[in-house]
Design an enzyme around this catalytic site. Sequence first.
Site, mmCIF file in Angstrom:
data_model
loop_
_atom_site.group_PDB
_atom_site.id
_atom_site.type_symbol
_atom_site.label_atom_id
_atom_site.label_comp_id
_atom_site.label_asym_id
_atom_site.label_seq_id
_atom_site.Cartn_x
_atom_site.Cartn_y
_atom_site.Cartn_z
ATOM 1 N N CYS B 9 0.946 -1.289 -0.114
ATOM 2 C CA CYS B 9 0.142 0.044 -0.200
ATOM 3 C C CYS B 9 0.766 1.322 0.148
ATOM 4 O O CYS B 9 0.262 2.363 0.093
ATOM 5 C CB CYS B 9 -0.887 -0.033 1.284
ATOM 6 N N ASP B 76 6.711 9.706 14.717
ATOM 7 C CA ASP B 76 7.602 10.487 13.886
ATOM 8 C C ASP B 76 8.247 11.925 14.702
ATOM 9 O O ASP B 76 9.171 12.061 14.635
ATOM 10 C CB ASP B 76 7.104 11.116 12.601
ATOM 11 N N ASP B 234 12.636 6.371 14.173
ATOM 12 C CA ASP B 234 11.670 5.561 14.273
ATOM 13 C C ASP B 234 11.730 4.549 13.170
ATOM 14 O O ASP B 234 11.829 4.840 12.031
ATOM 15 C CB ASP B 234 10.391 5.938 14.718
#
Lengths: 348, 348
Positions: B9, B76, B234
């Site tokens: 996706c 984030d 991350d």
Amino acid sequence: MGSLDSLSCKVPQDQLFNYLKDIGDGSIGKETPDCSVTKYYHDDSINLVSTIDFFYPLVEDPYLQGRIGCANVLSDIYAMGTARVDHMLMVLAVSLDMDAKEREVITREMIRGFNDTAEEAGTAITGGQSILNPWPIIGGVANTVVKKDEFLVPNRAQVGDVIVLTKPLGTQIAVNLKEWKSKNNDKYKKALKLRIVTSDDVEEINKVAIHSMGKLNKNAAGLVNKYKSGACTDVTGFGILGHLENLAEAQSSDGLELRINKLPVLKNSDKIEESIMNFNLVKGYSAETSGGLMAFLKEKDVKDFQNELEVKYGEKSWVIGEVRERKEGNKATIAKDVEVIYADSVFC
Amino acid sequence: MGSLDSLSCKVPQDQLFNYLKDIGDGSIGKETPDCSVTKYYHDDSINLVSTIDFFYPLVEDPYLQGRIGCANVLSDIYAMGTARVDHMLMVLAVSLDMDAKEREVITREMIRGFNDTAEEAGTAITGGQSILNPWPIIGGVANTVVKKDEFLVPNRAQVGDVIVLTKPLGTQIAVNLKEWKSKNNDKYKKALKLRIVTSDDVEEINKVAIHSMGKLNKNAAGLVNKYKSGACTDVTGFGILGHLENLAEAQSSDGLELRINKLPVLKNSDKIEESIMNFNLVKGYSAETSGGLMAFLKEKDVKDFQNELEVKYGEKSWVIGEVRERKEGNKATIAKDVEVIYADSVFC
């Protein structure tokens, strides 16, 4: 790229409120309907003004679609009377229905249109998110950090204010008419037969709509700030009266009628809509994409505002209404004898 | 809600760079790969830190999906070493494939999960955009305005730094395995037959993955700031090595090998992946959703960082590597004899 009725792709406002009823106190968006405003943690005279908007393509040309997608997001910030946008994040869904080559060409054109428009606005795309999706999507986030006097909380409308609109209405009608023509569907055939439009009319009205949707509200935003507009919004998904109702609710004063008595629309869009569509244009509920600013000005400033927009930037605007007194409560209305006028262009 | 391979996706990174090559100078995201950072117009010691992320549902429970969608966006910002997020905008696509009742129940649960998580993070949803789409989407924008010393530009890794990871890898494997089980597809049947997993194992690994994806990286972010981590990111769509490569490119020093020698993964996820999937987990490229922080710390601070995370917040972390010297250029590597260790839980 195909196009879709604007109304069919947005979650209806009442449904959305229903989905959201478990969270918060319902105050989200009441005071500043166009943007989210948050005070800086260390100094509450500094504010973070943010917005997000995205939608499905409405026009055939992907470059122009990117342009419209960008102008539409920025417009929410401009509605706050600030012409400076610090950065944008791009939202992109790439269609799974295309082959790789077509997907690349169209996506790159859409991004180029978006980016050129961001540059024209004096801002920059600094990030974003992209996904693969059955339907393509374009839009983004606009963020700006501003001092108190650099933006407008649209709650100070007063009796006597004059309402000015900076783009004509009817984009949804133009976009759908063009789509119906390309499909040669029954409604389009009916409109031809009734001599409401010609094939050339469809192209003409669509061209003006594309110019209008791609035009930045930036210059108007600068003037909204300069002339200390008491309230301002941009006209988009809820139609002009829907947005006026949001403003009526946002006012700090009581007993105001925000009244529209003139509706500038794309040429013949009222007749087209009346005969083959059902978008409630003259009732004020036809959705717009990247519509104009609707600004409330002191009567003494209206001429200067309009002249400056026209002479300095070559942009048209229309006086469409006024604020009147009423006994209690605020209300947004359209006069029964509202005058519909035709706009051939958004530029002078 | 159905789930999709995470990899299918997201627009692949190389394709995305190709789409973006007409705009800018290619520097977007190089210096701060997790967030966009823009200086405040009037005072460049104040910075606007922003991110956007959204995706298709990965887990069956819509409340937990909302939770994961929120934790994933916030991550984030946390990767920048700031634990304070000023506001969020929610991104929502409501599935067209459901009837009205199902759509309402699922959408409200997803919003509730998202909102509860935002509240837990001490932030608020102040706006958003929602559309109707063939596939449901959840995610959002996180924005925060911070002083220079309140966030980290992740470019100061040094030889001798120790790399710590705050969540195990393998979420993509757990999510897909669960999906395959629900479809009872051939690959799942093969895994059962080969005795690589039992039906109970699938539930167990999925449960830990959901705990992990829903856990906020907020506490770790506070410690990243406290211990003045030289670099942090991350772990999400590009896999642990993909993100380490981005960090290698972002460093201001030259001649650094960012080396992983230990991989904490969800129990048995390496064996499952090896036998029936092809996600390159041990090579470092298996995508994660809402993965942990990968923080570079001075050796002297590692014990304190880990102890504080464990004792104060009950959260596990793992030492996974170090920064070594190399002749020239920076490089992210995984040791040939990398040790794979199993994590049964993300909490102590």
